[in-house]
Design a protein around this motif. Structure first.
Motif: not given
Ligand code: 4AD
Ligand code: MG
Length: 451
Positions: A174-179, A182, A185
């Motif tokens: 998963n990523t955080d903050g990659a804009n 929903d 991927h």
């Protein structure tokens, strides 16, 4: 210049002006002098230091307690004491870093559970120092083995989109903050940490002939056993123009040669394992090196287990996975040596294994060793495009996700085979250490992700 304790202890002549540094294991004070034992992790033994009260830096001696870091300059002289050849007569002491009274390794012996809670300090103990020096040596032995045979070392990816083993035991990425929107991927499709480098390894074997990978692999199995970790290292050789027999031969040589390298290595670390960890270690390892491994088909193994009269917790039946207790019975009681079990039922094995002519079994093999059970899993791969397609559809895999893998069968397909050796299980075997958490610097297991 600093000399390691190992180099100092291996010296054949006395010397002046030696400089060592390390962590104080013990200190005893007399009226006019102090004895210190300093260990720097370069070898099991520590160096005995004698510091007269007048030497430079002696005013800090009370702070040079167990766990503190010091540097010592001095002259190396033959030791009158028993159990050591050299001692250092200090001319100057320097306190590099003190260790207050709450240093947790004050006592000589601590249990493994306590030491697991301080994974950042346990390499300073004799046992863990020896384990991690041996881990390093074993990793080099892996590369020697393949170098001698002309195998090419390939780095396969850690992030992948395929599920090699088909067991669905993967850590999703998963990523955080990659804009991302929903459902979008980062890699354009769901990705996870690899469970095996095999499929990518196969593509390189189908170009460079003989290759191996050696890297971390990840499994999200919720197994709480002493032999499973969520992050472990695997060595995966892959050979083009090779069948199952060649694969079993390589696996056997590999286990034997790695074991031999440990037997031939520095005696102090190995001596600690055979004296304090497992008294049967040396005879067992010699047996592994000297005796040919037994070979038995899965079908015969099931018969042996059924006829054994042994009371197993899990029932034995053709078509079921062998449980650890079954594997241990086969290697420890029945064969009394390592054993390679081959030709497993197709239904319990992944899609890539080559279907045998009986249409019921696949050309798979597992190497089982005393004290551990399964240490290696491998197979000849399905090289026939139509059969592979059939297997993939039964396994519910989408062809478009594995086009590249199918291409290997479309363009110049060749018989090929390989296996995976669990590096930590091998390390457990050669050290006698019973729990996988104690051969991994920072073990990751369900519920545990320490420093
Ligand atoms: O039998 P496995 O799952 O085989 C494969 O992954 C194949 N792709 C290998 C290949 O053919 N290239 O895993 C191989 C070995 C096992 O025999 C075991 O020694 C080790 O990896 N292993 C583990 N070690 C520690 N913790 C775990 N959770 C492990 N799972 C497998
Ligand atoms: Mg396996």
């Amino acid at each position: 210049m600093r000399t390691s304790v190992k180099e100092v202890l291996n010296r054949v002549e006395a010397a002046e002006g030696i400089s060592v540094a390390g962590w104080v294991r013990t200190r005893r004070d007399s009226k006019d002098f102090s004895f210190l034992e300093v260990n720097d992790g370069s070898c099991l033994a520590g160096l005995q230091i004698i510091a007269d009260a007048g030497v430079k830096g002696y005013e800090d001696i009370q702070m040079m307690s167990t766990g503190s870091a010091i540097r010592v300059e001095g002259n190396l002289v033959a030791s009158p004491g028993e159990g050591q050849s050299w001692e250092l007569q200090a001319t100057a002491l320097v306190l590099l870093g003190s260790a207050p009274e709450d240093y947790p390794l004050q006592k000589k012996r601590h249990g493994p559970e306590f030491l697991r809670e301080i994974a950042h300090l346990r390499p300073r103990t004799n046992l863990f120092g020896a384990v991690f020096r041996t881990r390093s040596r074993l990793a080099l032995a892996v590369h020697h083995f393949f170098e001698k045979r002309g195998f090419v070392y390939v780095h396969t990816p850690i992030i992948t989109a395929n599920d090699c083993e088909g067991a669905g035991e993967m850590f999703k990425i998963n990523t955080d903050g990659a804009n991302l929107q929903d459902g979008e991927h980062f890699f354009g499709k769901p990705a996870h940490l690899t469970v095996s480098g095999q499929l990518e390894g196969e593509t390189f074997a189908c170009a460079l002939s003989n290759i191996y990978t050696f890297g971390p692999t990840f499994r999200a199995e919720n197994s709480h056993t002493s032999r499973h970790a969520s992050e472990f290292w695997m060595i995966e050789p892959e050979m083009a123009f090779c069948n199952l027999e060649g694969d079993m031969d390589l696996a056997e040589s590999f286990v034997k040669e790695l074991t031999q390298e440990i037997l031939d290595g520095p005696g102090d670390d190995f001596g600690l394992f055979s004296k304090f960890v497992d008294k049967e270690l040396e005879p067992r390892l010699r047996m592994i090196v000297e005796r040919p491994f037994a070979r038995i088909s899965y079908t015969d193994a099931v018969r042996v287990l059924e006829d054994s009269g042994h009371d197993f917790e899990y029932p034995v039946a053709w078509g079921e996975n062998l449980q650890s207790e079954h594997e241990r019975y086969l290697t420890e009681e029945y064969c009394k040596s390592p054993v390679t079990v081959f030709d497993y039922p197709e239904t319990i094995k992944p899609f890539y294994m080559r279907r045998n002519d009986d249409q019921k079994t696949v050309a798979a093999m597992d190497v089982l060793v005393p004290g551990i059970g399964e240490i290696i899993g491998g197979s000849q791969r399905e090289e026939r495009l139509d059969v592979l397609r059939d297997n993939m559809s039964s396994a519910g895999l989408r062809e478009e996700d594995y086009q590249w893998y199918l291409d290997l069968r479309k363009f110049g397909s060749v018989p090929h085979a390989g296996f995976g050796l669990g590096f930590e299980r091998m390390l457990m075997m050669v050290t006698g250490v019973q729990n996988i958490r104690d051969v991994i610097p920072f073990p990751r297991t369900p519920g545990a992700c320490g420093p």
